[in-house]
Design a protein around this motif. Structure first.
Motif, PDB file in Angstrom:
ATOM      1  N   ASN A 107      45.987  40.312  32.429  1.00 34.40           N
ATOM      2  CA  ASN A 107      46.478  40.738  31.102  1.00 34.40           C
ATOM      3  C   ASN A 107      45.555  41.776  30.460  1.00 34.40           C
ATOM      4  N   MET A 108      45.493  42.879  31.169  1.00 39.49           N
ATOM      5  CA  MET A 108      44.799  44.065  30.598  1.00 39.49           C
ATOM      6  C   MET A 108      45.870  45.145  30.407  1.00 39.49           C
ATOM      7  N   LYS A 109      45.647  46.005  29.415  1.00 37.08           N
ATOM      8  CA  LYS A 109      46.586  47.137  29.205  1.00 37.08           C
ATOM      9  C   LYS A 109      46.137  48.289  30.098  1.00 37.08           C
ATOM     10  N   VAL A 110      46.981  48.614  31.049  1.00 35.49           N
ATOM     11  CA  VAL A 110      46.563  49.644  32.029  1.00 35.49           C
ATOM     12  C   VAL A 110      47.461  50.866  31.952  1.00 35.49           C
ATOM     13  N   ALA A 111      46.830  52.025  32.281  1.00 31.05           N
ATOM     14  CA  ALA A 111      47.609  53.275  32.452  1.00 31.05           C
ATOM     15  C   ALA A 111      47.294  53.788  33.850  1.00 31.05           C
ATOM     16  N   TYR A 112      48.277  54.373  34.502  1.00 28.79           N
ATOM     17  CA  TYR A 112      48.101  54.841  35.885  1.00 28.79           C
ATOM     18  C   TYR A 112      47.957  56.354  35.868  1.00 28.79           C
ATOM     19  N   GLN A 113      46.903  56.896  36.502  1.00 29.72           N
ATOM     20  CA  GLN A 113      46.768  58.354  36.638  1.00 29.72           C
ATOM     21  C   GLN A 113      47.412  58.743  37.974  1.00 29.72           C
ATOM     22  N   ARG A 114      48.694  59.239  37.872  1.00 30.59           N
ATOM     23  CA  ARG A 114      49.451  59.546  39.092  1.00 30.59           C
ATOM     24  C   ARG A 114      48.939  60.851  39.693  1.00 30.59           C
ATOM     25  N   LEU A 119      39.857  42.485  41.637  1.00 31.05           N
ATOM     26  CA  LEU A 119      39.490  41.751  40.406  1.00 31.05           C
ATOM     27  C   LEU A 119      40.525  40.648  40.155  1.00 31.05           C
ATOM     28  N   ALA A 120      41.785  40.964  40.468  1.00 26.08           N
ATOM     29  CA  ALA A 120      42.877  40.006  40.203  1.00 26.08           C
ATOM     30  C   ALA A 120      42.724  38.752  41.065  1.00 26.08           C
ATOM     31  N   ILE A 121      42.066  38.878  42.226  1.00 24.17           N
ATOM     32  CA  ILE A 121      41.908  37.642  43.034  1.00 24.17           C
ATOM     33  C   ILE A 121      40.465  37.144  42.892  1.00 24.17           C
ATOM     34  N   GLY A 122      39.830  37.504  41.751  1.00 22.03           N
ATOM     35  CA  GLY A 122      38.547  36.884  41.418  1.00 22.03           C
ATOM     36  C   GLY A 122      37.350  37.499  42.091  1.00 22.03           C
ATOM     37  N   GLU A 123      37.540  38.680  42.693  1.00 21.04           N
ATOM     38  CA  GLU A 123      36.362  39.281  43.349  1.00 21.04           C
ATOM     39  C   GLU A 123      35.710  40.290  42.388  1.00 21.04           C
ATOM     40  N   GLU A 124      34.492  40.615  42.650  1.00 17.38           N
ATOM     41  CA  GLU A 124      33.708  41.526  41.794  1.00 17.38           C
ATOM     42  C   GLU A 124      34.031  42.959  42.223  1.00 17.38           C
ATOM     43  N   PRO A 125      34.608  43.786  41.355  1.00 21.21           N
ATOM     44  CA  PRO A 125      34.936  45.176  41.760  1.00 21.21           C
ATOM     45  C   PRO A 125      33.663  45.939  42.132  1.00 21.21           C
ATOM     46  N   ALA A 126      33.723  46.737  43.207  1.00 20.65           N
ATOM     47  CA  ALA A 126      32.513  47.431  43.684  1.00 20.65           C
ATOM     48  C   ALA A 126      32.252  48.670  42.837  1.00 20.65           C
ATOM     49  N   GLY A 127      33.357  49.317  42.429  1.00 21.21           N
ATOM     50  CA  GLY A 127      33.126  50.604  41.745  1.00 21.21           C
ATOM     51  C   GLY A 127      33.141  50.470  40.233  1.00 21.21           C
ATOM     52  N   TRP A 128      33.085  49.246  39.715  1.00 24.90           N
ATOM     53  CA  TRP A 128      33.243  49.031  38.260  1.00 24.90           C
ATOM     54  C   TRP A 128      32.102  49.715  37.493  1.00 24.90           C
ATOM     55  N   ARG A 129      32.429  50.414  36.437  1.00 21.05           N
ATOM     56  CA  ARG A 129      31.306  51.117  35.757  1.00 21.05           C
ATOM     57  C   ARG A 129      31.048  50.508  34.401  1.00 21.05           C
ATOM     58  N   PHE A 137      55.646  50.929  43.909  1.00 19.72           N
ATOM     59  CA  PHE A 137      54.656  49.873  44.197  1.00 19.72           C
ATOM     60  C   PHE A 137      53.607  49.770  43.086  1.00 19.72           C
ATOM     61  N   VAL A 138      53.426  50.922  42.352  1.00 21.10           N
ATOM     62  CA  VAL A 138      52.421  50.869  41.267  1.00 21.10           C
ATOM     63  C   VAL A 138      52.833  49.793  40.268  1.00 21.10           C
ATOM     64  N   ARG A 139      54.081  49.898  39.832  1.00 22.62           N
ATOM     65  CA  ARG A 139      54.530  48.930  38.802  1.00 22.62           C
ATOM     66  C   ARG A 139      54.625  47.532  39.428  1.00 22.62           C
ATOM     67  N   ASP A 140      55.081  47.487  40.697  1.00 22.44           N
ATOM     68  CA  ASP A 140      55.203  46.160  41.347  1.00 22.44           C
ATOM     69  C   ASP A 140      53.847  45.446  41.362  1.00 22.44           C
ATOM     70  N   ILE A 141      52.811  46.219  41.699  1.00 22.05           N
ATOM     71  CA  ILE A 141      51.463  45.597  41.767  1.00 22.05           C
ATOM     72  C   ILE A 141      51.045  45.157  40.376  1.00 22.05           C
ATOM     73  N   PHE A 142      51.265  46.044  39.401  1.00 22.17           N
ATOM     74  CA  PHE A 142      50.856  45.698  38.015  1.00 22.17           C
ATOM     75  C   PHE A 142      51.527  44.386  37.597  1.00 22.17           C
ATOM     76  N   ASP A 143      52.832  44.282  37.867  1.00 23.92           N
ATOM     77  CA  ASP A 143      53.542  43.047  37.458  1.00 23.92           C
ATOM     78  C   ASP A 143      52.932  41.832  38.181  1.00 23.92           C
ATOM     79  N   LEU A 144      52.653  42.024  39.479  1.00 18.14           N
ATOM     80  CA  LEU A 144      52.169  40.899  40.305  1.00 18.14           C
ATOM     81  C   LEU A 144      50.817  40.394  39.777  1.00 18.14           C
ATOM     82  N   ILE A 145      49.970  41.333  39.321  1.00 19.23           N
ATOM     83  CA  ILE A 145      48.615  40.885  38.940  1.00 19.23           C
ATOM     84  C   ILE A 145      48.490  40.746  37.423  1.00 19.23           C
ATOM     85  N   GLY A 146      49.623  40.810  36.747  1.00 16.49           N
ATOM     86  CA  GLY A 146      49.586  40.569  35.292  1.00 16.49           C
ATOM     87  C   GLY A 146      48.885  41.672  34.542  1.00 16.49           C
TER      88      GLY A 146
END
Lengths: 349, 393, 124, 452, 259
Positions: A228-235, A339-349, A248-257
């Protein structure tokens, strides 16, 4: 050699000439569009060839799949009116020359992942979503042997693409994998759209990264905690070559909330990241690029975006700093899924 | 062996001696290579050491007591590998260890190293103490001998024999007992893990130790290992697999962190203290574990954790690695790394310098005495802090 | 009359301390056992110590020889073995010094008599 | 000989002086191609007083003394050319004072570039110094002693132009102070007292700098570098001229190198900008990349590659490690900016003749007043053949510099000879007199700048 | 130069309190002890190996003892000896004379220019063996050698006397020297070295093969008893300022009846 499958008659019978009328960087009405597209088809000069910012969008707009953008780029080369200054073109072409020895060809078990020319991002490839992959082109010193060359569409150099691409395809094929997931969207566009458009044989089946991520997330459905984060996609521009995979962009977003914000520049009206516009020869390109970026980011901010999701590393390098200065956290799509499956993102800034 | 037969013949000449290896990550001074910080002569910098190794192996210079002392003054702290900008940086300590292996094979090692290795050959510990005494530290603690429990609690030579480190070993044992962990120790059956023996270049002796330990662990049915020392942790985690001994291994701070998060170890008692934590090289730079000890300390209410400027990847080695806790090539001066380190710790205003390694414990505690900082700074192991919070004496 | 023989060492015109210890031990033993104590001193200037040694021993045998500047094991062995064969002492006492360690074992083999070194206590 | 050793032990302590083979071996090499020169003693002093005593001893015993900072100046300048004492100054590494108001820093001679940059970042974020492209181990004073330049060379000149004051131990052992510090306690200016500055550019042959005060400059919160690329090298001088006219830029460097391939045959301009606000940055970028360079872009002769925020510490460059041989050396020169095209073309010929991928770089000094131009030659220390090739290329390049009417910067003995052959005899003679006056016994780093 | 080096196996008792005297009071309990080459003999071996490295020739390491003494011979081989011989006889420790007889007989059966022994042993410290063997062989000898330089047919030797005085002279070969510690720095014997030395020859002989009978080896000296020295003296640390401690000392001396 590798003739572009373009049929002028299809354009004549095309009612709306969407490729030019829907262009977001040139204001062209139906009449002008009609005359300019015929000039281009017959190889004459046209203002379109000078003012085009090479954002790939018209490939998607064309209802007949007649490859207007590939045509524009070939004409730019033929008439020697490249969008970018000569030194940038020469620099770009020379960048693609491998100079650190031959790659190590190993037997790639499926599922195989090809990093193309982004081996530096291997740190993103970790965790459950990627652990079964055998990775092709993970060594940055050998990555230009796997460079899909499509970047040269921005340089009006389809000749370079056609000259080098067969060799690249042969190198990838030597690894023996029949189905290959490509980390970068543009690689997928090359082997799915461009090759068939110019008749280059591709002995393996490319798989879009997002399609793979979507299916993998479905397998791990029970481990997903909604973000439940507000996301925007840079296409990215290259995604215009694979509009059928964009869903698939929207499909993934829906799947991971992840809640995709409601904003103006989305899907077919998405704005380019401006990375190539800024260096173009046309008067005021640098400011034009800054303006495009400003409008795009303003649009995100106004829609309450918390996280900007990137597909293409070039977009990421261009805009990550800009979005984070506006309080939006940049992340690669693969990291968001981890992140959605509980892992620590590698590139997170 | 000539330069050609040397395992790293094609990379050792690649060092520019540009000096990056002397700096911490933020470039604040040139004291982060412990041997260079101690002697401040170019021969003792990592670059100097690599050039001298190449010169010796290609017979440009002869072996000498001084050359051996320079080669063995490196404490295997891997600051050089963290900072070297060139691609061969992952092999720097390997190059030094391979050169030491050549000295070992020729028998030409400093007297202190000869003593260390002979004591391990004969008595299974560098001090030369009798094997029967190795289990004495655990008397009256209620800690049992290992017969198949969940964890083998492996203590190591320093924890078993050094009087100060024995207290740490005891406290940790009691904390584990209090947390209901099922574990046992090898006592006098425990033998040296060989991590320092390997770092000193006696690779055949290490092989023997590893094979014997793996056989002993398998016979006893060991499943998981928790170690007191990051040195043992490193050997079991990275080097024992070669001898078919890949046991899941934890450093004790990782286990304590899990016990606290799982609620099995109650640290709510708290402790009011300003604490600064010293990252041990074999836990941090060697194995990338910087967070577990900090998570344990931050879980204790009342503890104010303050960081030294040289922390995590930039930690300044206590000078005790690579066998130096025994050979002490870097001792005897205010520029000994341990003394530089405790001075830095004192500047944070912390009253407790927390460590997670028995070698660091002995080196830094001596340094606090040498610097006359006993009234301002006390050295405590993370397990001792947890023990105090849980009321374990 | 049976006697105990003490080999006296000297260096730089002084009797070695170890020999004084030997003499005092010898005196104690001879008093108990009622036997004589003979001090033997060899080398250049041997005679000069006679008077001092007389304070301890019943008799002093000085073997003058300018050739023998310092105490040298090989020649001393020849001289001593001759004296011992002749006088057949009960016991020979010698300092466990670098000179003694170089001489005593050879003497013991030559004369076929047992040898005990590094003693801290002697009783008859 | 042992009496000198014993005296040295008395002066600096046993642990800081060595005559052992290992120290003599390491201190006989620098990172470049110069043949090793073996010292008799390696000494590491801690105080100015110790240096005084060492120099008095050197005069008594006629023992040469060669001062050594980071030892990275290549060209053999850090080597004891005539044996004697190799004086390692890196123990004298205290940052003595930073004056925010008058923007200056006073450091001991052993303070390294990395250390000062880190100290300012952590304690005085609004100040910066002109940091050279050398590795962070290079010392401030060593860079001064050879007229070095840093990343503020364009706006503010040579690092040696930024000197506020010096404390120097003369070859005969006396301590002198130059600049305001010789009268006042403040080290804020090198002028206006009578000028007896005879210690910069002499490469340590007229005395040992023990303390130096250096100007600092405003450090803005946003720093970054823009990249511009052209194909035609003849355009570079005019472009530099135009950019410097804007007076908006910090560091301005033009480089070209065969490796990695993207830069081969092309000329990249790195344009460092700094600003305290987005507004200031946008204004500067527009002035430079649109108004000044716009018409090159439109004509297709020049390309704008974008602007990256944040400045990275210079790494050991790819080309210097091209041979994977742990060795490279470059010829530095101070040239008129308009000679860039010739420097590039002729330099490239020399490189290709010796089978070395060319690497050239020009850093602008002042308002196009001059530029430091360097030619880099990598070699493999384990392959003497490549070292000979590099050495020959270096000497041919020294000749080229003078042929193109320029001056060699920090020349080794070969370059020094070329320079002195061309200098006017009176100036040369004055140099000789200065040397004799200051160093009567000829012990101060002999072999360098020796007027025959 | 052909060299023979005699070595002895002794317990490594760096921590004194681990030694216990066995009930028979005739030897110490060997159960948990670890054994090594006698220190002095290690210096003798190092001298021999260096001499061999300089002059060529053969180096034989010899010892007199039971089967378990092979380990010290293995270490000698790893150090550089070409071959090793053990005379299989469990000698009564205190009696150097009978050991000397065995060694002398063994040496006579081998080619040698120089015999090197340790000056004494760490366990019994008699310091007799080497010189006895020399006398039995009838070759010149020197004890407590701290410096050795080979010359044509002879060796220049430095002996260590009391008060740091050195005595040096030359001895004709063949000769026997007993080596003092400090003459050099014995090399470390790596486990790899020991493994490689496994291939070298280790010959075992019985006293009989040397023509020695039991009577010939009868000990001249009989060991009666082994015991720890009585804990006699004790030390008292007198605290306090100089004045206080002076007063305290005076009272102790008075009570001891010294004044």
């Amino acid at each position: 050699m590798f003739e572009l499958k373009f049929d002028a008659n299809i354009c004549l019978s095309c009612g709306n000439c969407d490729c030019l009328t829907r262009c977001q960087y040139m204001d062209i009405d139906r009449e002008t569009a009609k005359t300019e597209i015929t000039k281009i088809a017959s190889g004459e000069d046209s203002f379109v060839l000078h003012d085009c910012v090479t954002c790939y969008a018209c490939e998607e707009y064309c209802p007949m799949g007649n490859h207007p953008f590939y045509l524009i780029v070939e004409r730019q080369e033929e008439l020697d009116i490249p969008p970018l200054p000569k030194p940038l073109i020469e620099r770009g072409i020379q960048t693609g020359i491998p100079f650190r020895g031959e790659p190590e060809i190993f037997e790639a078990k499926e599922p195989a992942l090809c990093m193309g020319v982004f081996s530096d991002l291997m740190y993103l490839i970790q965790g459950k979503l990627f652990d079964e992959f055998s990775v092709i082109s993970e060594d940055p010193r050998k990555m230009f042997h796997y460079f899909c060359q499509l970047m040269y569409l921005h340089y009006a150099r389809t000749s370079v693409i056609k000259e080098r691409l067969p060799g690249i395809i042969e190198t990838i094929a030597k690894h023996g994998a029949r189905e290959i997931v490509f980390f970068h969207d543009e690689c997928y566009g090359t082997y799915d759209s461009y090759c068939s458009a110019v008749g280059i044989e591709v002995p393996f089946k490319p798989v879009h990264l997002f399609e793979y991520l979507y299916n993998k997330l479905n397998e791990l459905r029970d481990e997903i905690q909604p973000l439940n984060m507000k996301v925007a996609y840079q296409r990215p521009c290259s995604s215009r070559l694979s509009p059928d995979k964009h869903h698939f962009v929207r499909d993934i977003f829906d799947l991971i909330g992840a809640q995709s914000v409601d904003r103006e520049y989305v899907d077919e009206t998405a704005l380019c990241c401006g990375g190539t516009i800024q260096g173009q020869r046309r008067e005021g390109s640098r400011l034009r690029s800054a303006d495009v970026q400003e409008r795009n980011i303003e649009d995100m901010v106004n829609a309450g975006t918390e996280v900007c999701v990137f597909n293409c590393p070039a977009c990421y390098n261009t805009m990550a700093g800009m979005v984070s200065r506006r309080g939006i956290r940049p992340v690669y799509m693969s990291d968001l899924c981890r992140l959605a499956i509980g892992e620590e993102p590698a590139g997170w800034r | 062996m000539t330069l050609a037969e040397y395992k790293y013949a094609d990379t050792i000449h690649r060092c520019f001696r540009c000096g990056y290896c002397k700096f911490p990550v933020n470039w604040m001074d040139v004291n982060n290579c412990p041997a260079y910080a101690r002697f401040r002569m170019e021969t003792y910098s990592c670059g100097g050491r690599l050039w001298l190794t190449k010169a010796w192996l290609s017979n440009e210079i002869d072996w000498s007591e001084h050359l051996a002392q320079i080669l063995y003054s490196c404490t295997a702290c891997k600051n050089c590998e963290e900072k070297c900008p060139l691609r061969f940086n992952v092999d720097i300590f390997n190059m030094i260890q391979a050169a030491r292996a050549e000295m070992v094979e020729r028998g030409l090692v400093p007297a202190a190293v000869k003593e260390f290795l002979e004591n391990v050959q004969r008595h299974g510990n560098p001090y030369g103490n009798a094997r029967e005494g190795r289990g004495e530290w655990s008397q009256e603690t209620g800690i049992e001998q290992y017969q198949g429990q969940d964890y083998l609690y492996y203590v190591g030579c320093v924890g078993s024999y050094d009087t100060r480190a024995q207290q740490t070993a005891r406290t940790l044992g009691k904390v584990l007992l209090r947390s209901g962990v099922s574990f046992g120790v090898l006592g006098s059956e425990e033998n040296c893990d060989g991590n320092e023996v390997n770092a000193l270049g006696e690779e055949t002796l290490f092989e023997m130790l590893a094979e014997e330990n793996v056989r002993k662990f398998k016979d006893l049915g060991v499943t998981n290992i928790v170690t007191l020392s990051p040195h043992s942790y490193n050997a079991f985690k990275n080097d024992y697999a070669k001898y078919d001994g890949s046991f899941p291994v934890l450093h004790y701070t990782q286990l304590l962190r899990d016990l606290i998060t799982d609620g099995k170890l109650d640290v709510s008692g708290g402790m009011n203290a300003r604490v600064t934590y010293h990252d041990p090289c074999f836990l941090g730079r060697w194995n990338g574990e910087y967070d577990a000890p900090r998570q344990v300390l931050s879980a204790i209410p009342g503890i104010e954790l303050v960081e030294m400027e040289k922390n995590r990847e930039s930690t300044l080695c206590c000078g005790g690695g690579g066998g130096n806790f025994y050979t002490d090539f870097l001792g005897g001066s205010e520029n000994s790394p341990a003394r530089i380190r405790v001075r830095e710790a004192a500047t944070t205003g912390a009253s407790v310098l927390a460590v997670a390694c028995p070698n660091c414990m002995t080196m830094l505690e001596d340094a606090v005495k040498a610097e006359g900082l006993e009234d301002k700074l006390v050295v405590k192991d993370v397990s001792e802090i947890v023990g105090e919070v849980c009321g374990i004496g | 009359m049976p006697e105990i023989l003490v080999v006296v060492e000297h260096r730089k015109q002084r009797v070695a301390d170890i020999s004084l210890q030997m003499l005092s031990k010898g005196r104690q033993l001879t008093d108990e056992a009622g036997v004589g104590l003979l001090a033997v001193v060899i080398g250049g200037g041997a005679g000069t110590y006679a008077e001092e040694l007389a304070g301890w021993a019943d008799g002093v045998l000085a073997v003058e020889d300018p050739e023998l500047a310092g105490p040298l094991a090989e020649p001393s062995q020849k001289i001593l073995s001759a004296i011992i064969k002749e006088r057949k002492p009960l016991l020979v006492l010698m300092g466990h010094s670098s000179f003694g360690m170089d001489l005593a074992p050879a003497l013991s083999v030559e004369l076929g008599v047992p040898l005990v070194t590094d003693c801290t206590g002697v009783s008859l | 000989m042992s009496s000198v050793y014993e005296s040295l032990v008395e002066i600096v302590g046993g642990e800081h002086v060595s005559t052992q083979a290992e120290e003599l071996y390491i201190y006989s090499f620098d990172l470049g191609t110069t043949e090793p020169h073996r010292p008799d003693y390696a000494v590491a002093p801690r105080t100015t007083e110790e240096i005084q005593e060492i120099l008095r001893l050197a005069n008594r015993e006629k023992v040469p003394v060669a001062p050594l900072g980071g030892g990275l100046s290549l060209a053999g300048l850090a080597l004891p050319l005539k044996g004697g004492i190799s004086l390692d100054l890196k123990r004298m590494d205290t940052i003595l004072e930073v004056n925010e108001k008058s923007r200056y820093v006073v450091v001991e001679c052993g303070v390294s570039q990395g250390q000062l940059t880190s100290y300012l970042e952590r304690h005085h974020p609004t100040l910066m110094h002109s940091e050279p492209g050398a590795p962070p181990m290079a010392t401030i004073a060593g860079n001064m002693a050879i007229h070095g330049q840093g990343d503020l060379a364009h706006p503010y000149g040579f690092n040696s132009d930024m000197v506020n004051g010096l404390e120097v131990v003369l070859p005969t052992g006396e301590v002198c102070r130059f600049g305001s510090c010789s009268v006042s306690t403040q080290w804020y200016t090198n002028h206006p007292l009578p000028d007896v500055g005879l210690f910069l550019g002499w490469a340590g042959t007229t005395g040992i700098i023990t303390r130096v005060s250096m100007k600092l400059f405003p450090h803005k919160s946003i720093v970054g570098a823009g990249q511009f690329v052209v194909k035609d090298e003849n355009l570079i001088p005019e472009i530099i001229h135009k950019i410097t006219h804007t007076e908006m830029v910090h560091d301005l460097v033009a480089y070209s190198q065969a490796i990695p391939p993207f830069s081969s045959g092309l000329h990249h301009l790195t344009i460092n900008l700094s600003a305290d606000s987005e507004k200031e940055l946008a204004f500067k970028m527009e002035l430079i990349f649109d108004d000044t360079l716009g018409h090159y872009i439109r004509s297709g002769d020049g390309g704008y590659l974008g602007f990256n925020r944040g400045l990275q510490r210079p790494q050991v460059s790819k080309t210097s490690d091209w041979r994977k041989g742990g060795g490279f050396e470059y010829v530095g020169s101070i040239m008129p900016v308009e000679t860039y095209p010739d420097c590039y073309r002729r330099g490239r010929e020399i490189s290709e003749k010796h089978g070395i991928p060319y690497t050239v770089l020009g850093r602008v000094i002042g308002m196009s007043h001059a530029m430091m131009f360097s030619w880099t030659y990598a070699f493999n220390r384990a392959d003497p053949e490549t070292m000979d090739q590099a050495r020959e290329a270096l000497h041919e390049t020294d000749d080229l510099v003078l042929e193109l009417d320029g001056a060699i910067w920090k020349p080794g003995t070969y370059g020094q000879k070329l320079v002195m052959e061309r200098m006017d005899p009176n100036t040369l003679n004055l140099m000789k007199k200065v040397k004799q006056l200051l160093d009567p016994n000829g012990i101060m780093n002999p072999g360098n700048w020796e007027v025959s | 130069m052909d060299i023979i080096a005699c070595i002895k196996r002794i317990p490594d008792t760096s921590e004194a309190d681990t030694i216990k005297i066995d009930p028979s009071q005739m030897s110490i309990e060997k159960g948990s002890l670890v054994f090594k080459i006698n220190d002095w003999d290690e210096y003798a071996l190092e001298t021999a190996v260096q001499l061999k490295e300089r002059t060529g020739g053969s180096l034989i390491a010899v010892t007199v003892g039971p089967k378990e003494w092979d380990d010290v011979l293995r270490r000698a081989l790893a150090m550089g000896a070409d071959r090793a011989i053990r005379v299989d006889q469990d000698m009564v420790a205190a009696d150097c004379h009978s050991v000397a007889i065995v060694l002398a007989a063994l040496t006579r059966s081998l080619p040698y220019d120089l015999v090197l022994c340790g000056a004494q042993s760490e366990d019994f410290g008699c310091g007799q063996l080497g010189v006895m063997v020399a006398e039995m062989l009838g070759v010149p000898h020197a004890a407590l050698v701290v410096g050795l330089q080979e010359e044509e047919g002879k060796v220049r030797v430095d002996r260590e006397l009391e008060a740091g005085i050195l005595e040096s002279y030359t001895i004709e070969l063949p000769a026997l020297l007993t080596i003092q510690t400090g003459i050099n720095r014995p090399r470390y014997i790596s486990l790899g070295g020991i493994k490689r030395a496994m291939k070298k020859e280790l010959q075992v002989m019985s006293p009989g093969e040397l023509g020695l009978t039991a009577e010939m080896l009868a000990p001249q000296v009989k060991l009666e008893r082994l015991e720890f020295p009585p804990r006699g003296k004790e030390a008292v640390l007198i605290p306090g300022t100089p004045e206080e401690s002076a007063e305290h000392l005076a009272s102790i001396l008075q009570s001891a009846g010294i004044f």
